[in-house]
Design a protein around this motif. Structure first.
Motif, short mmCIF file in Angstrom:
data_model
loop_
_atom_site.label_atom_id
_atom_site.label_comp_id
_atom_site.label_asym_id
_atom_site.label_seq_id
_atom_site.Cartn_x
_atom_site.Cartn_y
_atom_site.Cartn_z
N GLY A 287 38.81 41.19 45.30
CA GLY A 287 38.67 39.65 46.18
C GLY A 287 39.75 38.38 45.69
O GLY A 287 39.51 38.17 46.57
N ALA A 288 40.07 38.61 44.94
CA ALA A 288 41.28 37.56 44.62
C ALA A 288 42.41 37.15 45.04
O ALA A 288 42.99 38.75 46.07
CB ALA A 288 41.50 37.53 42.98
N VAL A 289 43.23 36.38 45.58
CA VAL A 289 44.30 36.06 46.73
C VAL A 289 45.36 36.27 45.88
O VAL A 289 46.00 35.45 44.41
CB VAL A 289 44.08 35.33 47.78
CG1 VAL A 289 45.78 34.77 47.91
CG2 VAL A 289 42.91 34.88 48.21
N ILE A 290 46.00 37.47 46.46
CA ILE A 290 47.54 37.31 45.44
C ILE A 290 48.39 37.36 46.38
O ILE A 290 49.78 37.37 45.87
CB ILE A 290 47.33 39.24 44.82
CG1 ILE A 290 47.37 40.71 46.25
CG2 ILE A 290 46.32 39.23 43.65
CD1 ILE A 290 46.98 41.52 45.55
N GLY A 291 48.57 36.89 47.50
CA GLY A 291 49.78 36.77 48.61
C GLY A 291 49.80 36.78 49.74
O GLY A 291 48.36 35.81 50.13
N ALA A 292 50.71 36.48 50.82
CA ALA A 292 50.46 35.81 52.01
C ALA A 292 51.24 36.61 52.68
O ALA A 292 51.88 36.98 52.62
CB ALA A 292 50.52 34.26 51.65
N VAL A 293 50.66 37.36 53.86
CA VAL A 293 51.33 38.17 55.18
C VAL A 293 51.84 36.83 55.79
O VAL A 293 50.58 36.65 56.42
CB VAL A 293 50.59 39.68 55.09
CG1 VAL A 293 51.47 40.10 56.34
CG2 VAL A 293 51.70 40.22 53.81
N VAL B 44 55.52 43.55 52.59
CA VAL B 44 56.86 42.01 53.16
C VAL B 44 55.68 41.11 52.58
O VAL B 44 55.41 40.14 53.33
CB VAL B 44 55.90 41.81 55.27
CG1 VAL B 44 57.08 43.34 55.61
CG2 VAL B 44 54.42 42.63 55.03
N MET B 45 54.63 41.55 51.48
CA MET B 45 54.21 40.46 51.19
C MET B 45 54.38 39.14 50.34
O MET B 45 55.76 39.49 49.79
CB MET B 45 53.33 41.02 49.79
CG MET B 45 51.84 40.03 49.42
SD MET B 45 50.60 40.79 48.63
CE MET B 45 51.38 41.34 46.97
N ARG B 46 54.03 37.88 50.56
CA ARG B 46 54.48 36.51 50.16
C ARG B 46 54.17 35.78 49.18
O ARG B 46 53.18 36.51 49.31
CB ARG B 46 55.39 35.22 51.05
CG ARG B 46 55.65 35.90 52.45
CD ARG B 46 56.23 35.08 53.20
NE ARG B 46 56.46 35.91 54.83
CZ ARG B 46 57.42 34.87 55.40
NH1 ARG B 46 57.32 33.49 55.74
NH2 ARG B 46 58.63 34.96 56.53
N PRO B 47 54.56 34.46 48.86
CA PRO B 47 54.26 34.16 47.13
C PRO B 47 53.10 33.73 48.29
O PRO B 47 52.50 33.12 49.24
CB PRO B 47 55.05 33.09 46.73
CG PRO B 47 56.25 33.91 47.06
CD PRO B 47 55.97 34.06 48.85
N VAL B 48 52.12 33.38 47.81
CA VAL B 48 50.16 32.59 47.89
C VAL B 48 50.91 31.11 48.13
O VAL B 48 49.96 30.52 49.20
CB VAL B 48 49.93 32.38 46.41
CG1 VAL B 48 48.16 31.34 46.86
CG2 VAL B 48 48.86 33.42 46.42
N SER B 49 51.47 31.02 47.54
CA SER B 49 51.98 29.01 48.29
C SER B 49 52.41 29.32 49.55
O SER B 49 52.57 27.48 50.11
CB SER B 49 52.87 28.81 47.26
OG SER B 49 54.27 29.85 47.36
#
Length: 351
Positions: A331-337, A288-293
């Motif tokens: 630890g890098a941000v790879i997406g958004a939820v 269910v992960m979305r783009p970092v944007s």
């Protein structure tokens, strides 16, 4: 699978039809139906033939644990026997590491089985007059490996499956779970690239079965074999698989990750399989992960990872309402939820 390296296994339009003149009947049925596999299978049945595997196409990547599941008679065990060439497929192509093995000589197939393939079946098939170590070392004996090296390698895999101290025991002195561990160790003795397991735990009681599943996952994490694992148990499939192929009446009806099977079933048949599954325990954040944007400025950060289950993620996000970051192992941000998406995924109902 993509990339320049060939997959460990590639099956293209594989059929297994049982009955007289099966290849000729299949060719004629496909010609009459314009290549429609379902219609061709129906015609074959009308002729008294059994299309046990129908037009199966899939790939298994290097190091992938690929589970094939279905009810009894779905064709799952037949297809593993086609891939290993214990059965000659009626039609189609089967490649191991890019080598088409359909029509390969007996000598080449024997070599592949001895050096490249490992096989574990539901029934242990141990030699009753041999000790654990002798059973495990037997494939190396067939290869002509020296006795000292056979014993050394047998000890390595006996330790791997947790049977230290039982090397000199006979099968009659072992429990069912221990005998199955011996079968697993024997299949690993030659260090195969490709591992076939046909319902290896189904004859065991539930507690021992769960323990062996856990041990199996530890072994796979260490060895990274390319595996085709057959089961009729959806819970076992979801626990073990990188991807799952679900079969029905000889056809593959869906291939996907455990999250795909649970959250996005292809039809009512697959939906029924997963109806009682606790979705939050099997679906992962990445599903269910979305783009970092999609992240708002200065988001809260509950420390989500893509391989967390939805249940775990929700426990971190209970009081949050805006999208939050997902981090990789560095630890890098790879997406958004969005926490709303986590909750919504758990509320998917059959239509």
């Amino acid at each position: 699978m993509t990339g320049t390296t060939p997959p460990a296994i590639a099956c293209q339009h594989v059929w297994q039809v049982f009955g007289p003149n099966a290849r000729k009947a299949l060719d004629a049925a496909l010609q009459r139906t314009g290549g429609d596999a379902r219609a061709a299978a129906a015609q074959l049945r009308e002729q008294g033939l059994i299309p046990a595997v129908q037009d199966a196409t899939f790939e298994v990547g290097k190091g992938e644990l690929f589970v094939i599941m279905g009810l009894s008679g779905s064709g799952k065990s037949t297809i593993i026997r086609c891939i290993s060439q214990l059965l000659d497929a009626t039609a189609g192509e089967i490649a191991l590491d890019g080598e088409n093995i359909v029509g390969a000589s007996k000598q080449r197939l024997t070599q592949l089985r001895r050096e490249k393939m490992g096989m574990v079946f539901q029934h242990f098939g141990l030699f009753p007059h041999m000790t654990v170590a002798e059973n495990v070392a037997y494939p190396l004996r067939v290869q002509g490996v020296a006795k000292a090296r056979r014993r050394e390698r047998a000890q390595e895999v006996i330790s791997l499956v947790g049977l230290e101290g039982r090397e000199d025991a006979f099968p009659r002195e072992l429990s069912g779970g221990q005998r199955q561990r011996v079968g697993i160790a024997r299949s690993l003795a030659v260090n195969p690239d490709i591992w076939f397991l046909d319902e290896p735990f189904s004859a065991l009681d539930p507690l021992i079965r769960r323990q062996l599943q856990d041990e199996f996952l530890k072994i796979q994490a260490n060895l990274k074999k390319s595996i085709v694992f057959i089961t009729h148990d959806i819970a076992e499939a979801l626990k073990l698989a990188d991807r799952i192929a679900i079969m029905r009446d000889g056809r593959i009806v869906q291939i996907g990750t455990p999250a795909d099977i649970v959250l996005r079933p292809a039809d009512d048949y697959v939906r029924e399989f997963s109806r009682d599954v606790a979705k939050g325990a099997h679906a992962r954040v990445r599903s269910v992960m979305r783009p970092v944007s999609d992240l708002p400025p200065g988001p809260d950060d509950p420390g989500l990872r893509p391989d967390m289950t939805l249940d775990e993620a929700l426990a971190h996000c209970m009081e949050l309402y805006q999208p939050v970051p997902v981090h990789d192992d560095s630890g890098a941000v790879i997406g958004a939820v969005n926490p709303v998406d986590l909750a919504a995924a758990l509320q998917v109902e059959s239509e």
